[in-house]
Design a protein around this motif. Structure first.
Motif, short mmCIF file in Angstrom:
data_model
loop_
_atom_site.label_atom_id
_atom_site.label_comp_id
_atom_site.label_asym_id
_atom_site.label_seq_id
_atom_site.Cartn_x
_atom_site.Cartn_y
_atom_site.Cartn_z
N THR A 35 38.50 26.42 33.38
CA THR A 35 38.84 27.83 33.46
C THR A 35 39.47 28.09 34.81
OG1 THR A 35 37.03 28.48 31.99
CG2 THR A 35 37.96 30.19 33.40
N LYS A 37 41.36 30.97 37.29
CA LYS A 37 41.43 32.41 37.45
C LYS A 37 42.28 32.74 38.66
CE LYS A 37 38.52 36.55 37.83
NZ LYS A 37 37.13 37.06 37.94
N ASP A 40 42.90 38.87 38.35
CA ASP A 40 42.08 39.28 37.22
C ASP A 40 42.44 38.54 35.94
OD1 ASP A 40 44.58 40.41 37.13
OD2 ASP A 40 43.93 42.26 36.17
N GLN A 42 42.25 35.26 33.73
CA GLN A 42 41.47 34.04 33.54
C GLN A 42 41.96 33.33 32.29
OE1 GLN A 42 37.16 34.11 34.33
NE2 GLN A 42 36.87 33.24 32.29
N GLU A 44 41.60 29.53 29.95
CA GLU A 44 40.98 28.23 29.71
C GLU A 44 42.06 27.24 29.28
OE1 GLU A 44 37.90 28.69 26.88
OE2 GLU A 44 36.62 29.91 28.19
N ARG A 75 50.22 34.46 39.28
CA ARG A 75 49.40 35.29 38.38
C ARG A 75 50.21 35.74 37.19
NH1 ARG A 75 49.13 40.39 37.10
NH2 ARG A 75 47.15 41.35 36.45
#
Length: 217
Positions: A35, A37, A40, A42, A44, A75
């Motif tokens: 996972t 991150k 904000d 996230q 898998e 991000r």
């Protein structure tokens, strides 16, 4: 000694907390899952089976990548990855866009197929080339085909230099996930392939392969 032990415990707790907050690793019976991150977002991801195809960005470029701006780009890329959307990076000439893309693939442990597009890039550079293997002429898949079939990230560097003869091929692959190959196979969008497969009876399971349809990831 007690003070040293307490300090070590505090340091270990801090490291464990950071690991829980940013990267958490666990496993099930078949796959190792990670996972990651960023901010904000996230996501898998599955551990790669071909680690030689995962890029490594040299630490000498950290001065370019260790910034809030770069973190924002990473991000955004992670968000697009989660939404399963294609991405177009554009900006001033230079290596920054390429570094961002490669760093993202390194962080997410994604396998990469890369091609630097020039005005001399032809259809065969993207699809298939005929090569002599063991005294036999065979079609060999190129970067775009390998990426589509194996679910890898395809980096098209210098897309603005593409000539008109290859733009329809790229457009059809990116928008429709379809491509006709020289060896007779036809790359097909995963959703369409799965629908056609679900309509078949068990004894007709090899029907799609006879049609030379290949599922695109």
């Amino acid at each position: 000694n007690n003070n040293n032990n307490n300090n070590n415990n505090n340091n270990n707790n801090k490291l464990n907390s950071l690991n829980r907050n940013f990267i958490r690793k666990f496993s099930n019976q078949q796959l190792d899952l990670f996972t990651i991150k960023i901010g904000d977002i996230q996501f898998e991801l599955k551990e790669s089976l071909n680690k030689q195809l995962i890029p490594f960005v040299d630490s000498k470029f950290d001065i370019l990548l260790n910034s809030q701006q770069s973190l924002g780009h990473l991000r955004w890329l992670l968000q697009k990855e989660k939404l399963k959307q294609d991405v177009l990076l554009f900006g001033p000439p230079g290596i920054y866009k390429r570094l961002i893309a490669l760093k993202f693939c390194e962080l997410t442990q994604r396998e990469v197929e890369y091609i630097s597009i020039t005005r001399d890039t032809t259809e065969s550079d993207l699809k298939q080339r005929r090569e002599i293997i063991n005294n036999t002429s065979k079609f060999v898949d190129q970067c775009a085909v390998r990426a589509a079939i194996n679910g890898r990230i395809l980096i098209l560097d210098g897309l603005e230099k593409a000539e008109r003869n290859i733009l329809p091929i790229l457009n059809n692959l990116l928008e429709n996930r379809e491509m006709q190959l020289e060896d007779g196979r036809f790359l097909t969008r995963a959703s369409r392939f799965d629908i056609e497969q679900s309509k078949l009876l068990i004894d007709q399971s090899n029907y799609l392969s006879k049609l030379s349809l290949v599922r695109v990831h």
